[in-house]
Design a protein around this motif. Structure first.
Motif, PDB file in Angstrom:
ATOM      1  N   THR A  37       0.840  -1.279   0.035  1.00  0.00           N
ATOM      2  CA  THR A  37       0.037   0.049  -0.046  1.00  0.00           C
ATOM      3  C   THR A  37       0.827   1.249  -0.129  1.00  0.00           C
ATOM      4  OG1 THR A  37      -1.806  -1.289   1.268  1.00  0.00           O
ATOM      5  CG2 THR A  37      -1.759   1.119   1.033  1.00  0.00           C
ATOM      6  N   TYR A  38       2.057   1.147   0.684  1.00  0.00           N
ATOM      7  CA  TYR A  38       2.896   2.429   0.976  1.00  0.00           C
ATOM      8  C   TYR A  38       3.896   2.453  -0.124  1.00  0.00           C
ATOM      9  CZ  TYR A  38       0.585   4.292   5.162  1.00  0.00           C
ATOM     10  OH  TYR A  38      -0.442   4.761   5.740  1.00  0.00           O
ATOM     11  N   MET A  96      -1.010   7.733  -2.201  1.00  0.00           N
ATOM     12  CA  MET A  96      -0.643   7.950  -0.853  1.00  0.00           C
ATOM     13  C   MET A  96      -1.910   8.290  -0.096  1.00  0.00           C
ATOM     14  SD  MET A  96       1.758   7.855   1.071  1.00  0.00           S
ATOM     15  CE  MET A  96       3.410   7.752   0.089  1.00  0.00           C
ATOM     16  N   ALA A 136      -3.427   5.156   0.914  1.00  0.00           N
ATOM     17  CA  ALA A 136      -2.689   4.322   1.677  1.00  0.00           C
ATOM     18  C   ALA A 136      -2.788   4.944   3.035  1.00  0.00           C
ATOM     19  CB  ALA A 136      -1.256   4.445   1.262  1.00  0.00           C
ATOM     20  N   TRP A 164      11.611   6.263   4.331  1.00  0.00           N
ATOM     21  CA  TRP A 164      11.207   7.772   4.802  1.00  0.00           C
ATOM     22  C   TRP A 164      12.066   8.705   5.279  1.00  0.00           C
ATOM     23  CZ3 TRP A 164       6.533   7.977   2.408  1.00  0.00           C
ATOM     24  CH2 TRP A 164       5.875   6.814   2.220  1.00  0.00           C
ATOM     25  N   LEU A 177       4.411  12.427   1.676  1.00  0.00           N
ATOM     26  CA  LEU A 177       3.838  11.849   2.698  1.00  0.00           C
ATOM     27  C   LEU A 177       2.965  13.013   3.326  1.00  0.00           C
ATOM     28  CD1 LEU A 177       2.861   9.492   4.397  1.00  0.00           C
ATOM     29  CD2 LEU A 177       5.000   9.797   5.833  1.00  0.00           C
TER      30      LEU A 177
END
Length: 635
Positions: free
Chosen positions: A404-405, A434, A437, A493, A502
């Motif tokens: 999902t990410y 995003m 997600a 990240w 994000l």
């Protein structure tokens, strides 16, 4: 007309009386009268057309009874018309086939309708997960071409040369002859009497390794639906070594396990035991060498029909984890994959992960939960999108937290680099993916912020929102998978561009929630239906196995496991005879400065390790002045 065709025409005419007799016999019976038409001789001239229409000739013969009542001359003059009539029938039948395809009622697509309204393109039919789990196992074999292994990227040495250059790698190999990448060409030149190790695909064997003893083999168990199922078969000598190992393991006697390797240098469980011992002691290179030696033995035992490279869409071989003897290959490949990732060879780790996942469709080692990380680190963004779309499993891949990410990350770099934009113009953007997600798994954001960590003040403001602040996993299975993803991929990240993506998506999700839209609630329904089990279905996967952090074992913890010679009675008497002679082999010299003394002691028991003996003059007794070794080599 050729002579061959003329003979066929004459044979057809000779068969006509027999057909008329059979027709008269059928008329006398009680069954309804049926006339068998005489075959048109001129139709034989078009042999190619008759072969293509072999399936439709029977229907045309049964439906053309009225046409045969006309004179033969009329039929000869209408041959082109008959050809056109055939083509019309073909078109008509094709239309009927399309018309007979059943349509799925819309009432049965409760979750599909939600996903369609949300424009969720990468997640086909997640509502049928619980209903078609076993059916997907059969479909899995037809969608494994995405797992084809590239041999050029399978070995870490090739990737290291690509990153650092051949000169740097060769210089390191010359300075470290005991490393796994040294190969046999670095073992003091071309030494006389050194055997040539068998070439393998997975690893590069070293010259000081003993010859393959043939203690393992592989057999073909069965073939189902075009898939070959294999299993390793141990020899009598290997079973004997396994009994010794089990006794030494029960007594926590590492000395006896080292003695097993003296007599049976390719005993897999003993090699993996020392690999773990090296790894926990911080000896990562020695651990990688032990795993490579294990993989060399396993590959030497491959069946001729079994290979990492001939998977042919990944459908022609399976090695089930349920057989105990097969588990060693899965464990060795997983350890090898982690070792290459630790060295920065992410593309090689990706290829090993493909091979590991293709071995067993049940994925016992959890390869699905790290393959996306390796693909992103190797910059294989297009391949990752293709994998998510084509690979079939019990659940739609896009519903797992890691995919999902990872999918919006791959889409972000594809958009930034401007690659394959035309082919993916109909797909959702990275920002939209995003947002989906975050609404599907909002708990991931909190864990990423604390694990990475993300110290910007805006993250505290975002987490104060009730949607993210009070987010829950929704079940033990999903919570476990989220922990695995964060532990494996939190480092992604730390890139500023991904933090901006994000952040922008999280702020827009906050605005959607404040606006009172139903989109976020719809994603909650999707999550609850996809992960509705109250039991952790992936409890066999340890979060620590997906971590880059390796716990170290202090020397004092090893002392209880290092028993003296008087404690070797833990091995049943008679298993290893006292008169057994261990053949001396070419040994790799190792340095002992600054190393763990307990590890050095255990390592000294292995037959292929040599530290050298220095005399008073400072000369090495193991090697003569002309470069020849004092030890005999294994022939």
């Amino acid at each position: 007309m050729s002579a061959r065709l003329l003979q066929r025409v004459l044979k057809e005419r000779e068969r006509e009386p027999d057909i008329s007799i059979s027709a008269s016999t059928e008329e006398e019976s009680d069954s309804p009268p049926a006339t068998v038409p005489a075959r048109n001789p001129f139709d034989l001239l078009d042999d190619q057309e008759d072969e293509e229409e072999g399936e439709t000739s029977i229907d045309q013969t049964s439906n053309a009874n009225t046409e045969h009542d006309a004179p033969q001359a009329d039929k000869l003059s209408s041959v082109p018309a008959v050809t056109n009539h055939k083509s019309k029938k073909k078109k008509k039948k094709s239309k009927d086939k399309h018309a007979q395809v059943p349509k799925v009622p819309q009432d049965e697509k409760s979750l599909d309708s939600i996903l369609e309204d949300l424009s969720l393109t990468p997640n086909p039919n997640p509502s049928k997960v619980s209903e078609a789990g076993h059916n997907n196992r059969g479909k899995l074999a037809a969608s494994m071409s995405v797992l084809a292994v590239d041999p050029k990227h399978l070995k870490a040495e090739n990737e290291l040369r690509k990153i650092f250059g051949s000169k740097v790698v060769n210089s390191f190999q010359n300075q470290n002859p005991g490393s796994s990448s040294a190969g046999m060409r670095n073992m003091h030149g071309a030494r006389r009497g050194v055997h040539n190790p068998r070439k393998t695909v997975l690893v590069t064997p070293m010259a000081y390794w003993p010859r393959w003893d043939g203690s393992l083999s592989m057999e073909l168990i069965e073939t189902k639906n075009g898939i070959n199922y294999f299993r390793y078969v141990p020899s009598d000598s290997y079973r004997h070594a396994q009994e010794i190992f089990e006794a030494a393991k029960a007594a926590n006697d590492l000395n006896s396990i080292a003695r097993v390797l003296q007599h049976y240098p390719y005993h897999l469980d003993s090699l993996l035991t020392f690999a773990d011992l090296y790894r926990y002691s911080g000896e990562h290179q020695a651990s990688a060498d032990a795993v490579a030696k294990c993989l060399f033995a396993l590959e030497c035992a491959f069946h001729p029909l079994f290979s990492p490279l001939n998977i042919n869409s990944g459908t022609n071989r399976q090695l089930k984890y349920t057989h105990d003897i097969n588990k060693t290959l899965f464990k060795a490949l997983f350890s090898h994959m982690r070792a290459m990732d630790r060295r920065g060879c992410h593309r090689s780790a990706l290829e090993v992960c493909k091979f590991l996942l293709s071995l067993d469709s049940d994925d016992p080692m959890g390869s699905l939960f790290c393959i996306d990380y390796f693909a992103l680190r190797a910059q294989e963004y297009t391949w990752l999108e293709r994998f998510i779309e084509e690979y079939n499993c019990d659940t739609s891949l896009w519903l797992f937290p890691n995919f999902t990410y990872s999918l919006p990350i791959a889409r972000f770099y594809i958009e930034r680099d401007g690659k394959d934009l035309e082919a993916s113009s109909d797909k959702a953007s990275a920002l939209e993916l995003m947002k989906q997600a975050l609404m599907l798994h909002p708990l991931v954001l909190d864990k990423i912020v604390s694990k990475a960590p993300l110290k910007d003040a805006v993250w505290a403001q975002i987490l104060r929102n009730v949607f993210f602040g009070s987010a829950k996993a929704g079940g033990p299975t999903l919570e476990h998978l989220i922990n695995i993803y964060v532990e494996r991929s939190y480092i992604m990240w730390r890139f500023p561009e991904l933090q901006n993506l994000l952040k922008q998506a999280a702020l827009e999700v906050v605005e959607i929630v404040k606006g009172g839209g139903t989109e976020a609630r719809d994603w909650v329904c999707v999550r609850k239906e996809a992960f509705s089990s109250d039991k952790n279905e992936y409890s066999h996967l340890m979060v620590s196995d997906f971590s880059d952090t390796v716990p170290t074992l202090p020397p004092e913890e090893l002392r209880p496991f290092m028993l003296g010679p008087e404690m070797a009675a833990g091995v049943p008497e008679g298993m290893i005879e006292e008169g057994d002679v261990i053949p001396e082999r070419l040994r790799v010299p190792r340095d002992v400065a600054g190393r763990n003394p307990a590890i050095v002691f255990l390592e000294s028991l292995l037959p292929w390790v040599d530290y050298g003996v220095v005399d008073r003059d400072g000369n090495d007794d193991d090697f003569d002045h002309d470069g020849e070794g004092g030890n005999d080599v294994d022939n």
